[in-house]
Design a protein around this motif. Structure first.
Motif, PDB file in Angstrom:
ATOM      1  N   PRO A 196      -3.812  -7.466   2.344  1.00  0.00           N
ATOM      2  CA  PRO A 196      -3.121  -6.181   2.214  1.00  0.00           C
ATOM      3  C   PRO A 196      -4.125  -5.026   2.118  1.00  0.00           C
ATOM      4  CG  PRO A 196      -3.235  -7.250   0.088  1.00  0.00           C
ATOM      5  CD  PRO A 196      -3.822  -8.213   1.077  1.00  0.00           C
ATOM      6  N   SER A 197      -3.633  -3.806   2.419  1.00  0.00           N
ATOM      7  CA  SER A 197      -4.473  -2.629   2.314  1.00  0.00           C
ATOM      8  C   SER A 197      -4.848  -2.393   0.852  1.00  0.00           C
ATOM      9  CB  SER A 197      -3.731  -1.394   2.841  1.00  0.00           C
ATOM     10  OG  SER A 197      -3.494  -1.509   4.215  1.00  0.00           O
ATOM     11  N   LYS A 198      -6.145  -2.253   0.606  1.00  0.00           N
ATOM     12  CA  LYS A 198      -6.602  -1.964  -0.748  1.00  0.00           C
ATOM     13  C   LYS A 198      -7.953  -1.262  -0.698  1.00  0.00           C
ATOM     14  CE  LYS A 198      -7.619  -3.885  -5.298  1.00  0.00           C
ATOM     15  NZ  LYS A 198      -7.792  -5.117  -6.131  1.00  0.00           N
TER      16      LYS A 198
ATOM     17  N   VAL B 285      -2.165   3.884   1.867  1.00  0.00           N
ATOM     18  CA  VAL B 285      -2.109   2.936   0.763  1.00  0.00           C
ATOM     19  C   VAL B 285      -2.262   3.720  -0.533  1.00  0.00           C
ATOM     20  CG1 VAL B 285      -4.611   2.478   0.820  1.00  0.00           C
ATOM     21  CG2 VAL B 285      -3.052   0.781  -0.177  1.00  0.00           C
ATOM     22  N   GLU B 286      -1.568   3.297  -1.555  1.00  0.00           N
ATOM     23  CA  GLU B 286      -1.679   3.966  -2.848  1.00  0.00           C
ATOM     24  C   GLU B 286      -2.938   3.492  -3.563  1.00  0.00           C
ATOM     25  OE1 GLU B 286       0.889   4.675  -6.963  1.00  0.00           O
ATOM     26  OE2 GLU B 286       1.890   4.012  -5.131  1.00  0.00           O
ATOM     27  N   ARG B 287      -3.723   4.464  -4.023  1.00  0.00           N
ATOM     28  CA  ARG B 287      -4.963   4.164  -4.726  1.00  0.00           C
ATOM     29  C   ARG B 287      -4.707   3.945  -6.216  1.00  0.00           C
ATOM     30  NH1 ARG B 287      -9.738   5.223  -2.712  1.00  0.00           N
ATOM     31  NH2 ARG B 287     -10.510   6.170  -4.671  1.00  0.00           N
TER      32      ARG B 287
ATOM     33  N   GLN C 202      -3.965   7.204   0.265  1.00  0.00           N
ATOM     34  CA  GLN C 202      -5.102   7.263   1.185  1.00  0.00           C
ATOM     35  C   GLN C 202      -4.684   6.811   2.582  1.00  0.00           C
ATOM     36  OE1 GLN C 202      -8.503   5.084  -0.206  1.00  0.00           O
ATOM     37  NE2 GLN C 202      -9.809   5.703   1.499  1.00  0.00           N
ATOM     38  N   VAL C 203      -5.071   7.592   3.580  1.00  0.00           N
ATOM     39  CA  VAL C 203      -4.729   7.274   4.964  1.00  0.00           C
ATOM     40  C   VAL C 203      -5.420   5.969   5.371  1.00  0.00           C
ATOM     41  CG1 VAL C 203      -4.940   8.056   7.364  1.00  0.00           C
ATOM     42  CG2 VAL C 203      -4.405   9.706   5.547  1.00  0.00           C
ATOM     43  N   THR C 204      -4.708   5.170   6.147  1.00  0.00           N
ATOM     44  CA  THR C 204      -5.269   3.914   6.654  1.00  0.00           C
ATOM     45  C   THR C 204      -5.136   3.854   8.170  1.00  0.00           C
ATOM     46  OG1 THR C 204      -3.143   2.768   6.390  1.00  0.00           O
ATOM     47  CG2 THR C 204      -4.695   2.638   4.548  1.00  0.00           C
ATOM     48  N   ILE C 205      -6.059   3.126   8.798  1.00  0.00           N
ATOM     49  CA  ILE C 205      -5.988   2.802  10.222  1.00  0.00           C
ATOM     50  C   ILE C 205      -6.073   1.290  10.337  1.00  0.00           C
ATOM     51  CG2 ILE C 205      -7.080   3.021  12.498  1.00  0.00           C
ATOM     52  CD1 ILE C 205      -8.106   5.759  11.673  1.00  0.00           C
ATOM     53  N   ALA C 206      -5.031   0.668  10.884  1.00  0.00           N
ATOM     54  CA  ALA C 206      -4.929  -0.792  10.978  1.00  0.00           C
ATOM     55  C   ALA C 206      -5.109  -1.422   9.593  1.00  0.00           C
ATOM     56  CB  ALA C 206      -5.951  -1.336  11.973  1.00  0.00           C
TER      57      ALA C 206
END
Length: 234
Positions: free
Chosen positions: A134-136, A171-173, A179-183
């Protein structure tokens, strides 16, 4: 005497009608501005035999409007659009939680290949110690001072150009910002980049790299080989 009075009234009526007609054209949105009274400047006439130098014509190329972007994806109250905005954007001031409008641009580089930049042209980076699935984000505290996260404030809008909008999100920091994410990879700026196109963060610590439009690393900077001078060679 009677004839003179009738002529005067007729002249006044014609003047009033002319004024009303001019105002009517203006009210109707005529593109032609009201003409100023001519003062010793007779109206120019165009001769059929006039040369281009005598009667130059300015031909303006038609302006093709940018297509209106559509919402390609929604993540809660953040809308991610199908491309760049076709109008000027005025994001609300960033008060520490990011802007409500973010632009992302795929940018070509001869040194590292195509990378993502923000709306000001500043390079965006990914951190190998983060995770995408997951995004982190694992860059907080002092790390985030050196590598400021690119934040989006909700409700917000993200306009990617040269980047698939389906790969864009946030993603939530740990501090509650988004925070913006790419892939899936959180993206950051580098505090030592001062001008658009700077890539001073490339390869720092072997873990920081400019992010490409699909979320991957861009290639390392080419090595600089110092050639010996002629005097040193002798």
């Amino acid at each position: 005497m009677l004839l003179r009075s009738r002529i005067a009234r007729t002249a006044i009526a014609l003047t009033s009608l002319a004024a009303l007609a001019a105002c009517g054209e203006k009210e109707a949105g005529s593109a032609a501005p009201a003409a100023a009274p001519a003062v010793d400047q007779p109206s120019p006439t165009v001769s059929a035999a006039a040369t281009p130098e005598q009667n130059p014509e300015v031909v303006e190329a038609p302006v093709t409007p940018l297509p209106k972007p559509t919402v390609a994806k929604t993540q809660r109250r953040v809308q991610i659009y199908s491309g760049p905005s076709n109008v000027s954007l005025s994001p609300a001031p960033d008060q520490g939680r990011g802007s409500n409008i973010v632009q992302l641009n795929g940018t070509a580089s001869a040194d590292i290949g195509t990378y993502a930049a923000d709306g000001k042209g500043m390079t965006l980076y990914r951190f190998d110690k983060d995770t995408a699935k997951p995004s982190k984000s694992n860059c907080n505290g002092d790390c985030a001072e050196t590598w400021p996260p690119l934040l989006i404030r909700s409700p917000g809008q993200i306009y990617p150009s040269g980047i698939n909008p389906q790969l864009v999100g946030y993603v939530e920091r740990a501090d509650g910002t988004c925070q913006v994410t790419i892939a899936g990879w959180p993206v950051y700026l580098f505090s030592k980049d001062t001008r658009p196109g700077d890539i001073k963060g490339q390869g720092v610590g072997g873990t920081w790299f400019a992010i490409n439009p699909t979320g991957g690393r861009t290639k390392p900077l080419p090595e600089v080989v110092d050639m010996p001078t002629t005097a040193a060679a002798r």
